[in-house]
Design a protein around this motif. Structure first.
Motif, PDB file in Angstrom:
ATOM      1  N   ILE A  39       0.830  -1.206   0.000  1.00 25.46           N
ATOM      2  CA  ILE A  39       0.000   0.000   0.000  1.00 25.46           C
ATOM      3  C   ILE A  39       0.864   1.255   0.000  1.00 25.46           C
ATOM      4  CG2 ILE A  39      -0.202  -0.075   2.533  1.00 25.46           C
ATOM      5  CD1 ILE A  39      -2.933   1.286   2.239  1.00 25.46           C
ATOM      6  N   GLU A  40       0.485   2.206  -0.847  1.00 25.93           N
ATOM      7  CA  GLU A  40       1.196   3.487  -0.915  1.00 25.93           C
ATOM      8  C   GLU A  40       0.171   4.606  -0.787  1.00 25.93           C
ATOM      9  OE1 GLU A  40       3.555   3.774  -4.390  1.00 25.93           O
ATOM     10  OE2 GLU A  40       4.778   2.003  -3.925  1.00 25.93           O
ATOM     11  N   VAL A  41       0.245   5.321   0.329  1.00 25.31           N
ATOM     12  CA  VAL A  41      -0.720   6.391   0.587  1.00 25.31           C
ATOM     13  C   VAL A  41       0.036   7.660   0.952  1.00 25.31           C
ATOM     14  CG1 VAL A  41      -2.651   7.131   2.022  1.00 25.31           C
ATOM     15  CG2 VAL A  41      -2.443   4.739   1.390  1.00 25.31           C
ATOM     16  N   ASN A  42      -0.401   8.755   0.389  1.00 24.60           N
ATOM     17  CA  ASN A  42       0.210  10.043   0.686  1.00 24.60           C
ATOM     18  C   ASN A  42      -0.239  10.503   2.083  1.00 24.60           C
ATOM     19  OD1 ASN A  42       0.997  12.717   0.870  1.00 24.60           O
ATOM     20  ND2 ASN A  42       0.550  13.161  -1.295  1.00 24.60           N
ATOM     21  N   PRO A  43       0.702  10.742   3.000  1.00 26.69           N
ATOM     22  CA  PRO A  43       0.330  11.191   4.353  1.00 26.69           C
ATOM     23  C   PRO A  43      -0.509  12.465   4.349  1.00 26.69           C
ATOM     24  CG  PRO A  43       2.636  10.538   4.286  1.00 26.69           C
ATOM     25  CD  PRO A  43       2.152  10.539   2.865  1.00 26.69           C
ATOM     26  N   ASP A  44      -0.284  13.334   3.373  1.00 26.00           N
ATOM     27  CA  ASP A  44      -1.075  14.565   3.287  1.00 26.00           C
ATOM     28  C   ASP A  44      -2.537  14.244   3.010  1.00 26.00           C
ATOM     29  OD1 ASP A  44       1.151  16.126   3.762  1.00 26.00           O
ATOM     30  OD2 ASP A  44       1.602  16.402   1.620  1.00 26.00           O
ATOM     31  N   SER A  45      -2.757  13.194   2.210  1.00 21.49           N
ATOM     32  CA  SER A  45      -4.135  12.781   1.924  1.00 21.49           C
ATOM     33  C   SER A  45      -4.815  12.277   3.188  1.00 21.49           C
ATOM     34  CB  SER A  45      -4.138  11.684   0.848  1.00 21.49           C
ATOM     35  OG  SER A  45      -3.578  12.144  -0.350  1.00 21.49           O
TER      36      SER A  45
END
Length: 361
Positions: A39-45
């Motif tokens: 999983i790759e998620v942008n922390p800002d999101s």
């Protein structure tokens, strides 16, 4: 809070049933547990979603859900995919995790209540009010067991004890120090001393076998009301201490069978020293040689029977009589006579008590 092991098990079970991958994140975007490591998620999101008014949102082909604890966002749940199935399973997972949070908080509240109850940290009115809120019966018959482990914070022993009582939700397992485990056990109306001793033997056997831990178990007297549980705890604690001094060979020590050891344990040291001086003068029992002490102990074990003692010591009867007469000359006590034997036995216990207290000063 819910452990990562429990969260991982919950996600794995849901994944096996639904084929939907799930992940639990902290509110800063860091991964706690997951069924898909890539999983790759942008922390800002994540930060934007946490601060938004929405309970769920689709971001980058993932369904995001808030997991709340008292209106505060505790975790972010991610369901892989943007389909209706992913949404539905995500909502199910959120419900499951929030129920786990509630259950764990309730368990921690009960644990905190039991600890404070044992230590007498609650007012009487608070005892009954909190017990009612936590749905704990206030008039059940209970007894407190104390399990002393050899190692500090023995997690293996604690887990073994919890597994033994897992099917008994009305029993409580806790700890108030680093060396002992406390069990507050609810009893049946028909349970007697033998039933309580049987539970103690089960604890010793299971911990010695499964946790590979040498333990000592004590227990207090049964109590009928929740306000008296602390009394049973204090009795179990005293039984453990008294057992170390006078009954070191025993690994199960009931408070009801402490006998004269309980009385000696409560004597002040100056009074003990005065008694020893009056009985023995300068020749205290702990200064006797090993042969004399062995003879005395074996004589007491055989209820002052000269013939049986000489047989077990493999010495002639006359040899044993000579040793006893020699002891009488040095102490003024003929332990073949009941009154002198009783005085000598008490004196030996007092010596053990004094040595223990001085060693723990």
């Amino acid at each position: 809070m819910v452990t990562s092991q429990v969260l991982q098990k919950t996600l794995d079970e849901l994944r096996n049933i639904t084929r939907i991958d799930l992940c639990v994140l902290n509110t800063d975007g860091s991964t706690i547990v997951t069924t898909f490591p890539d999983i790759e998620v942008n922390p800002d999101s994540i930060n934007s979603f946490v601060n938004s008014a929405a309970d769920s949102q689709v971001i980058q082909d993932y369904h995001f859900f808030k997991v709340n604890d008292n209106q505060n966002v505790e975790y972010v749940l991610v369901a892989k995919g943007s389909s209706d199935d992913a949404y539905m399973i995500g909502k199910v997972a959120v419900c499951q995790i929030q129920n786990l949070i509630i259950a764990y908080k309730e368990r921690l509240d009960k644990n905190n209540f039991i600890q404070n109850l044992l230590l007498d940290n609650l007012l009487l009115v608070d005892v009954y009010n909190r017990a009612k809120k936590l749905r704990i019966d206030t008039e059940a018959r209970r007894v407190v067991y104390m399990v002393e482990t050899k190692n500090e914070k023995d997690t293996s022993a604690m887990e073994t004890v919890k597994s033994l009582f897992a099917s008994r939700p009305k029993d409580f397992i806790t700890a108030v120090d680093e060396h002992s485990i406390i069990i507050v056990k609810e009893l049946k109306a028909t349970d007697d001393d033998e039933d309580m001793s049987q539970t103690a033997r089960m604890l010793v056997d299971m911990l010695n076998a499964e946790a590979m831990s040498q333990v000592r178990v004590s227990f207090g007297n049964p109590v009928m009301e929740i306000k008296s549980v602390s009394r049973s705890y204090k009795e179990a604690k005293m039984a453990l201490e008294v057992g170390k001094i006078f009954y070191a060979e025993k690994n199960i020590v009931p408070y009801s069978r402490l006998g004269i050891g309980r009385l000696i344990y409560q004597l002040p040291i100056p009074l003990c020293e005065m008694f020893m001086t009056e009985v023995f003068g300068e020749n205290l029992p702990d200064t006797f040689d090993e042969e004399t002490l062995t003879t005395i102990n074996k004589f007491f074990e055989n209820n002052l029977n000269v013939s049986e003692t000489s047989r077990q010591l493999y010495v002639h009867r006359n040899t044993l009589v000579y040793r006893l007469e020699k002891l009488e000359k040095s102490t003024g006590l003929d332990i073949r006579v009941f009154d002198d034997a009783l005085t000598f036995k008490i004196a030996m216990m007092v010596v053990s008590y004094m040595k223990y207290m001085k060693a723990n000063d």
